[in-house]
Write an enzyme that holds these catalytic residues in place. Structure first.
Site, PDB file in Angstrom:
ATOM      1  N   ASN A   9       0.876  -1.181   0.000  1.00 56.22           N
ATOM      2  CA  ASN A   9       0.000   0.000   0.000  1.00 56.22           C
ATOM      3  C   ASN A   9       0.908   1.224   0.000  1.00 56.22           C
ATOM      4  O   ASN A   9       1.448   1.601   1.036  1.00 56.22           O
ATOM      5  CB  ASN A   9      -0.896  -0.020   1.243  1.00 56.22           C
ATOM      6  CG  ASN A   9      -1.747   1.238   1.353  1.00 56.22           C
ATOM      7  OD1 ASN A   9      -1.836   2.022   0.395  1.00 56.22           O
ATOM      8  ND2 ASN A   9      -2.371   1.426   2.506  1.00 56.22           N
ATOM      9  N   LYS A  11       0.211   4.296  -0.446  1.00 55.35           N
ATOM     10  CA  LYS A  11      -0.380   5.551   0.064  1.00 55.35           C
ATOM     11  C   LYS A  11      -0.001   6.693  -0.890  1.00 55.35           C
ATOM     12  O   LYS A  11       0.095   6.462  -2.099  1.00 55.35           O
ATOM     13  CB  LYS A  11       0.063   5.796   1.506  1.00 55.35           C
ATOM     14  CG  LYS A  11      -0.159   4.537   2.372  1.00 55.35           C
ATOM     15  CD  LYS A  11       0.010   4.750   3.829  1.00 55.35           C
ATOM     16  CE  LYS A  11      -0.228   3.422   4.559  1.00 55.35           C
ATOM     17  NZ  LYS A  11      -0.203   3.542   5.999  1.00 55.35           N
ATOM     18  N   HIS A  97      -9.692   1.790   4.722  1.00 56.21           N
ATOM     19  CA  HIS A  97      -8.414   1.947   5.430  1.00 56.21           C
ATOM     20  C   HIS A  97      -8.596   2.913   6.605  1.00 56.21           C
ATOM     21  O   HIS A  97      -9.351   3.878   6.498  1.00 56.21           O
ATOM     22  CB  HIS A  97      -7.342   2.465   4.463  1.00 56.21           C
ATOM     23  CG  HIS A  97      -5.966   2.367   5.046  1.00 56.21           C
ATOM     24  ND1 HIS A  97      -5.493   3.281   5.951  1.00 56.21           N
ATOM     25  CD2 HIS A  97      -4.991   1.436   4.896  1.00 56.21           C
ATOM     26  CE1 HIS A  97      -4.271   2.913   6.320  1.00 56.21           C
ATOM     27  NE2 HIS A  97      -3.942   1.810   5.694  1.00 56.21           N
ATOM     28  N   GLU A  99      -6.849   5.220   7.665  1.00 55.35           N
ATOM     29  CA  GLU A  99      -6.564   6.628   7.356  1.00 55.35           C
ATOM     30  C   GLU A  99      -7.763   7.292   6.692  1.00 55.35           C
ATOM     31  O   GLU A  99      -8.016   8.482   6.898  1.00 55.35           O
ATOM     32  CB  GLU A  99      -5.298   6.717   6.478  1.00 55.35           C
ATOM     33  CG  GLU A  99      -4.045   6.418   7.295  1.00 55.35           C
ATOM     34  CD  GLU A  99      -2.887   5.816   6.511  1.00 55.35           C
ATOM     35  OE1 GLU A  99      -2.899   5.855   5.271  1.00 55.35           O
ATOM     36  OE2 GLU A  99      -1.954   5.296   7.171  1.00 55.35           O
ATOM     37  N   GLU A 169      -5.883  -4.634  10.276  1.00 52.89           N
ATOM     38  CA  GLU A 169      -4.842  -3.633  10.474  1.00 52.89           C
ATOM     39  C   GLU A 169      -5.082  -2.902  11.792  1.00 52.89           C
ATOM     40  O   GLU A 169      -5.836  -1.912  11.824  1.00 52.89           O
ATOM     41  CB  GLU A 169      -4.856  -2.623   9.323  1.00 52.89           C
ATOM     42  CG  GLU A 169      -4.569  -3.241   7.973  1.00 52.89           C
ATOM     43  CD  GLU A 169      -3.903  -2.248   7.022  1.00 52.89           C
ATOM     44  OE1 GLU A 169      -2.888  -2.602   6.430  1.00 52.89           O
ATOM     45  OE2 GLU A 169      -4.384  -1.113   6.894  1.00 52.89           O
ATOM     46  N   GLY A 175       2.232   2.263  10.612  1.00 53.00           N
ATOM     47  CA  GLY A 175       3.230   3.323  10.476  1.00 53.00           C
ATOM     48  C   GLY A 175       3.917   3.683  11.785  1.00 53.00           C
ATOM     49  O   GLY A 175       4.607   4.698  11.865  1.00 53.00           O
ATOM     50  N   SER A 215       3.037  -2.190  10.174  1.00 53.77           N
ATOM     51  CA  SER A 215       4.492  -2.301  10.365  1.00 53.77           C
ATOM     52  C   SER A 215       5.037  -3.679  10.016  1.00 53.77           C
ATOM     53  O   SER A 215       5.954  -4.175  10.663  1.00 53.77           O
ATOM     54  CB  SER A 215       4.876  -1.889  11.800  1.00 53.77           C
ATOM     55  OG  SER A 215       4.500  -0.537  12.031  1.00 53.77           O
TER      56      SER A 215
HETATM   57  P1  PGA Z   1       2.550   0.253   7.544  1.00 53.36           P
HETATM   58  O1  PGA Z   1       1.116   0.532   6.849  1.00 53.36           O
HETATM   59  O2  PGA Z   1       3.055  -1.050   6.980  1.00 53.36           O
HETATM   60  O3  PGA Z   1       3.399   1.414   7.138  1.00 53.36           O
HETATM   61  O4  PGA Z   1       2.313   0.168   9.009  1.00 53.36           O
HETATM   62  C1  PGA Z   1       0.210  -0.506   6.603  1.00 53.36           C
HETATM   63  C2  PGA Z   1      -1.048   0.060   6.019  1.00 53.36           C
HETATM   64  O5  PGA Z   1      -1.446   1.170   6.395  1.00 53.36           O
HETATM   65  O6  PGA Z   1      -1.688  -0.588   5.165  1.00 53.36           O
END
Ligand code: PGA
Length: 259
Positions: A9, A11, A97, A99, A169, A175, A215
């Site tokens: 992903n 982003k 997601h 976010e 998630e 992140g 992560s």
């Molecule tokens: P990350 O993000 O691996 O940077 O934690 C995962 C995601 O948001 O899909």
């Protein structure tokens, strides 16, 4: 048997040339490997979806959108429909997601509408669900997962072979460098599969791919995807670094062979 999925992903990162460069290199590297039982997906930003698809060519690399409109078509400035994704032959789209839930205030009904639009257009939704740190600390993890599943999948039939992926998630792991332990992740995935079994029956539940996200990186992917209900990863930060993404694919290839 379910495939192992390695999904990046991206982003809001990379540009046109970086996208093409990454996907061309990946297509070449994938052609050198035995990829049975493996699916590699890159969720690139909208403007680069077609370029990424072209760069992957007929390799096993596939492209996902990071979101899709809840609407079919019309006066929705800035929105991209599931039909548009279908017309570009983009097979997948992430929806829900954290976010988008957090920064764009998307609610369960909107996410359900997005899921319906994707299924109507024969696209595969990658539905993201997960709890915040506060919710985990208050012992609400399963309740939150159940609510998010109920909201997104209310009255959705999957009996006719329509595909769906679900990414667990935990918001506190995205992140942050904090990964759920393999046990924590497996527990949540087993809960999700159990819920799906209750709603759709054992056969459909067994065939739905469940991904872990938060992560994930070369150092922890092996332990996570070795868990019985974890079928791969939705990887943010570490998917941007070519060598790391390829290293995770190589780990997944080993896992796919042992299953
Ligand atoms: P990350 O993000 O691996 O940077 O934690 C995962 C995601 O948001 O899909």
């Amino acid at each position: 048997m379910r495939d192992i999925i390695v999904a990046g992903n991206w982003k809001m990162n990379k540009d046109h040339l970086l996208t093409v460069d990454f996907c061309v290199s990946l297509a070449l590297d994938l052609q050198k490997r035995r990829t049975d039982g493996l699916k590699v997906i890159v969720a690139a930003p909208y403007p680069f979806l077609d370029a990424a698809r072209g760069a992957f060519g007929d390799s096993v690399g596939m492209v996902a959108a990071q979101d899709v409109s809840a609407h079919t078509e019309g006066a929705y400035t800035g929105e991209v429909s599931a039909y548009m994704l279908a017309s570009l032959q983009i097979p997948y789209s992430i929806i829900g997601h954290s976010e988008r839930r957090q920064y764009h205030h998307e609610n369960g009904e909107e996410i359900r509408q997005k899921l319906i639009r994707l299924l109507e257009n024969e696209r595969i939704p990658i539905l993201c669900i997960g709890e915040t740190l506060k919710e985990r600390e208050e012992g609400l993890t399963n309740k939150v997962l159940e609510t998010q599943l109920q909201e997104a999948l209310k009255d959705i039939a999957l009996e006719d072979g329509r595909e769906l992926y679900i990414a667990y998630e935990p918001v506190w792991a995205i992140g942050t460098g904090k990964t759920a332990t393999a046990d924590q992740a497996q527990e949540a995935h087993a809960f999700i599969r159990g819920w799906l079994k209750g709603g759709y029956g054992a056969e459909i539940a067994q065939n739905i791919h469940l991904l872990y996200g938060g992560s994930m990186k070369p150092q922890n992917i092996a332990e996570l995807i070795a868990q019985p209900d974890i079928d791969g990863g939705l990887i943010g930060g570490a998917s941007l670094i070519y060598e790391d993404f390829l290293a995770m694919i190589d780990t997944a290839i080993i896992q796919a062979k042992t299953e």
